[in-house]
Design a protein around this motif. Structure first.
Motif, PDB file in Angstrom:
ATOM      1  N   PRO A  74      -4.693  12.684   2.356  1.00  0.00           N
ATOM      2  CA  PRO A  74      -3.558  12.476   3.268  1.00  0.00           C
ATOM      3  C   PRO A  74      -2.220  12.235   2.585  1.00  0.00           C
ATOM      4  O   PRO A  74      -1.178  12.489   3.200  1.00  0.00           O
ATOM      5  N   VAL A  75      -2.203  11.734   1.349  1.00  0.00           N
ATOM      6  CA  VAL A  75      -0.922  11.431   0.702  1.00  0.00           C
ATOM      7  C   VAL A  75      -0.415  12.590  -0.151  1.00  0.00           C
ATOM      8  O   VAL A  75       0.605  12.457  -0.822  1.00  0.00           O
ATOM      9  N   ARG A  76      -1.104  13.729  -0.119  1.00  0.00           N
ATOM     10  CA  ARG A  76      -0.689  14.887  -0.905  1.00  0.00           C
ATOM     11  C   ARG A  76      -0.367  16.056   0.026  1.00  0.00           C
ATOM     12  O   ARG A  76      -0.994  16.220   1.065  1.00  0.00           O
ATOM     13  N   HIS A  77       0.582  16.876  -0.375  1.00  0.00           N
ATOM     14  CA  HIS A  77       0.943  18.037   0.431  1.00  0.00           C
ATOM     15  C   HIS A  77      -0.181  19.065   0.342  1.00  0.00           C
ATOM     16  O   HIS A  77      -0.630  19.414  -0.757  1.00  0.00           O
ATOM     17  N   PRO A  78      -0.652  19.578   1.477  1.00  0.00           N
ATOM     18  CA  PRO A  78      -1.825  20.461   1.428  1.00  0.00           C
ATOM     19  C   PRO A  78      -1.606  21.768   0.688  1.00  0.00           C
ATOM     20  O   PRO A  78      -2.549  22.304   0.084  1.00  0.00           O
ATOM     21  N   LEU A  79      -0.390  22.315   0.711  1.00  0.00           N
ATOM     22  CA  LEU A  79      -0.152  23.569  -0.020  1.00  0.00           C
ATOM     23  C   LEU A  79      -0.128  23.335  -1.521  1.00  0.00           C
ATOM     24  O   LEU A  79      -0.665  24.140  -2.295  1.00  0.00           O
ATOM     25  N   HIS A  80       0.505  22.239  -1.948  1.00  0.00           N
ATOM     26  CA  HIS A  80       0.440  21.885  -3.366  1.00  0.00           C
ATOM     27  C   HIS A  80      -1.011  21.692  -3.798  1.00  0.00           C
ATOM     28  O   HIS A  80      -1.438  22.185  -4.854  1.00  0.00           O
ATOM     29  N   LEU A  81      -1.767  20.964  -2.997  1.00  0.00           N
ATOM     30  CA  LEU A  81      -3.144  20.644  -3.358  1.00  0.00           C
ATOM     31  C   LEU A  81      -4.013  21.903  -3.370  1.00  0.00           C
ATOM     32  O   LEU A  81      -4.881  22.056  -4.241  1.00  0.00           O
ATOM     33  N   ARG A 107      -6.455   2.249   0.043  1.00  0.00           N
ATOM     34  CA  ARG A 107      -5.488   1.248  -0.419  1.00  0.00           C
ATOM     35  C   ARG A 107      -4.267   1.262   0.497  1.00  0.00           C
ATOM     36  O   ARG A 107      -3.452   2.197   0.465  1.00  0.00           O
ATOM     37  N   SER A 108      -4.162   0.227   1.311  1.00  0.00           N
ATOM     38  CA  SER A 108      -3.138   0.206   2.352  1.00  0.00           C
ATOM     39  C   SER A 108      -1.720   0.321   1.804  1.00  0.00           C
ATOM     40  O   SER A 108      -0.826   0.813   2.491  1.00  0.00           O
ATOM     41  N   SER A 109      -1.490  -0.129   0.577  1.00  0.00           N
ATOM     42  CA  SER A 109      -0.140  -0.081   0.021  1.00  0.00           C
ATOM     43  C   SER A 109       0.333   1.341  -0.256  1.00  0.00           C
ATOM     44  O   SER A 109       1.544   1.587  -0.392  1.00  0.00           O
ATOM     45  N   GLU A 110      -0.591   2.304  -0.336  1.00  0.00           N
ATOM     46  CA  GLU A 110      -0.216   3.662  -0.698  1.00  0.00           C
ATOM     47  C   GLU A 110       0.397   4.439   0.469  1.00  0.00           C
ATOM     48  O   GLU A 110       1.297   5.256   0.268  1.00  0.00           O
ATOM     49  N   TYR A 111      -0.078   4.214   1.677  1.00  0.00           N
ATOM     50  CA  TYR A 111       0.323   5.066   2.792  1.00  0.00           C
ATOM     51  C   TYR A 111       1.813   4.973   3.119  1.00  0.00           C
ATOM     52  O   TYR A 111       2.484   6.007   3.236  1.00  0.00           O
ATOM     53  N   PRO A 112       2.388   3.769   3.273  1.00  0.00           N
ATOM     54  CA  PRO A 112       3.836   3.727   3.539  1.00  0.00           C
ATOM     55  C   PRO A 112       4.660   4.283   2.384  1.00  0.00           C
ATOM     56  O   PRO A 112       5.741   4.846   2.604  1.00  0.00           O
ATOM     57  N   ALA A 113       4.155   4.161   1.163  1.00  0.00           N
ATOM     58  CA  ALA A 113       4.891   4.700   0.013  1.00  0.00           C
ATOM     59  C   ALA A 113       5.038   6.213   0.095  1.00  0.00           C
ATOM     60  O   ALA A 113       6.015   6.782  -0.407  1.00  0.00           O
ATOM     61  N   PHE A 114       4.075   6.867   0.725  1.00  0.00           N
ATOM     62  CA  PHE A 114       4.101   8.328   0.844  1.00  0.00           C
ATOM     63  C   PHE A 114       4.436   8.796   2.263  1.00  0.00           C
ATOM     64  O   PHE A 114       4.264   9.977   2.588  1.00  0.00           O
ATOM     65  N   GLY A 115       4.885   7.861   3.097  1.00  0.00           N
ATOM     66  CA  GLY A 115       5.305   8.233   4.442  1.00  0.00           C
ATOM     67  C   GLY A 115       4.175   8.617   5.357  1.00  0.00           C
ATOM     68  O   GLY A 115       4.356   9.431   6.277  1.00  0.00           O
ATOM     69  N   VAL A 116       2.986   8.038   5.151  1.00  0.00           N
ATOM     70  CA  VAL A 116       1.811   8.346   5.954  1.00  0.00           C
ATOM     71  C   VAL A 116       1.441   7.127   6.789  1.00  0.00           C
ATOM     72  O   VAL A 116       1.436   5.999   6.284  1.00  0.00           O
ATOM     73  N   GLN A 117       1.131   7.337   8.062  1.00  0.00           N
ATOM     74  CA  GLN A 117       0.648   6.256   8.903  1.00  0.00           C
ATOM     75  C   GLN A 117      -0.840   6.059   8.633  1.00  0.00           C
ATOM     76  O   GLN A 117      -1.639   6.970   8.862  1.00  0.00           O
ATOM     77  N   GLU A 118      -1.193   4.884   8.145  1.00  0.00           N
ATOM     78  CA  GLU A 118      -2.578   4.627   7.755  1.00  0.00           C
ATOM     79  C   GLU A 118      -3.555   4.919   8.889  1.00  0.00           C
ATOM     80  O   GLU A 118      -4.646   5.457   8.674  1.00  0.00           O
ATOM     81  N   GLY A 119      -3.168   4.587  10.110  1.00  0.00           N
ATOM     82  CA  GLY A 119      -4.065   4.784  11.239  1.00  0.00           C
ATOM     83  C   GLY A 119      -4.294   6.235  11.607  1.00  0.00           C
ATOM     84  O   GLY A 119      -5.190   6.534  12.399  1.00  0.00           O
ATOM     85  N   HIS A 120      -3.484   7.141  11.033  1.00  0.00           N
ATOM     86  CA  HIS A 120      -3.632   8.568  11.327  1.00  0.00           C
ATOM     87  C   HIS A 120      -4.246   9.337  10.157  1.00  0.00           C
ATOM     88  O   HIS A 120      -4.303  10.571  10.206  1.00  0.00           O
ATOM     89  N   ARG A 121      -4.691   8.633   9.145  1.00  0.00           N
ATOM     90  CA  ARG A 121      -5.123   9.355   7.947  1.00  0.00           C
ATOM     91  C   ARG A 121      -6.396  10.158   8.182  1.00  0.00           C
ATOM     92  O   ARG A 121      -6.635  11.156   7.485  1.00  0.00           O
TER      93      ARG A 121
END
Length: 318
Positions: A109-116, A140-154
């Motif tokens: 979830p914290v990586r762009h799918p085309l890059h990946l 790791r909850s601290s990672e999601y806001p750092a990458f602009g991801v809502q943890e509850g939607h991962r």
């Protein structure tokens, strides 16, 4: 097969998949770094790590595995293997010849799918088909806001990003639209050597077991008490599912090769000969591959590797 052509080859035809999952018997892998007692500041000496990796390759281990921990979080006390896994996989591919190279696991979830998609297919080619693409949602909850991801939607993002990658791998110049963007008129290259790099779901990924059975080429989970693990394996094997099953196991290898097993977090403190007995029991339960992690150990990694090569690998050599 060129990097620009689509492949119809099945994932289980690739050499990395065949090495780790030959069918009918258990194989062994090791989690990197090969270090003990230093989870927050592990060994980062690349020359030393590569020398150990080449030793375990020659000895008959099936694979080495890299974790993906994007950010160092002091609350966890475990930085992972420090290096970016995609970059490190390229280095490992050039430093080995037959060893399978796996991720356990990329935090999708914290990586762009085309890059990946491009990175995974690149490692697939650069390693000669030895790459195993372990994926997960992260924890790791601290990672999601750092990458602009809502943890509850991962969980939703995980499924969506895998779908984007699969389209990128199996189509040419065809538009892809998803909640995070759209690609129109472009194409992701290289294309993988098979219909996709072998996809291994690691942990629950916040998905149902039925979803794992349908979408994964193999499944990886963590150590559990043997009766509990047996029930979990039975869930994976239900509905006639014969896809491979792997698990991780923390190992503190006792200096006494005959020492009985005692529990540690996610694994055992045990002597080498008793470890063989545990692995045989897991094999009988339906485990195809075990990823041994030595970071929780109390002995130098070199000693542990030597004893595994001497006492354990002869029973499970590929």
């Amino acid at each position: 097969m060129t990097p620009f052509s689509l492949s119809s080859a099945p994932t289980d035809s690739l050499p990395g998949f065949r090495r780790v999952f030959p069918g009918g018997r258990l194989t062994l892998g090791l989690a990197l770094p090969l270090d003990s007692g230093s989870a927050e500041e592990p060994d980062v000496n690349i020359a030393h790590q590569i020398a150990l990796v080449q030793r375990v390759e020659a000895a008959g281990f099936a694979a080495v595995w890299l974790r993906d921990i994007p950010l160092r979080d002091p609350d966890f006390g475990d930085v992972g293997q420090t290096w970016d896994p995609i970059s490190y996989l390229g280095y490992l591919a050039a430093s080995t010849s037959v060893l399978a190279l796996g991720t356990a696991a990329i935090v999708v979830p914290v990586r762009h799918p085309l890059h990946l998609a491009k990175q995974a297919a690149s490692i697939d080619h650069l390693s000669g088909g030895r790459f195993l693409f372990g994926v997960a949602t992260g924890d790791r909850s601290s990672e999601y806001p750092a990458f602009g991801v809502q943890e509850g939607h991962r969980d939703e993002m995980f499924r969506e990003h895998l779908g984007v990658m699969q389209q990128a791998w199996t189509t040419q110049h065809r538009g892809i639209r998803w909640s995070g963007g759209r690609m129109w008129g472009g194409d992701v290259v290289p294309k993988p050597l098979a219909v996709r790099p072998p996809l291994l779901t690691v942990g629950s990924c916040l998905q149902s077991m039925a979803w794992h059975r349908e979408h994964a080429d193999a499944h990886v989970t963590y150590h559990r008490a043997l009766p509990v693990q047996k029930k979990y394996i039975d869930g994976w094997r239900s509905e006639g599912n014969g896809k491979p099953f792997a698990m991780s196991m923390s190992l503190d290898l006792h200096a006494d090769v005959d020492a009985a097993a005692g529990p540690i977090k996610f694994g055992w403190r045990v002597g080498a000969r008793r470890l063989v007995e545990i692995l045989r029991e897991l094999e009988a339960m339906g485990v195809d591959h075990v990823i041994l992690g030595v970071k929780r150990g109390t002995r130098p990694a070199e000693e542990v590797v030597d004893e595994l090569i001497h006492h354990v690998i002869p029973e499970f050599r590929v």
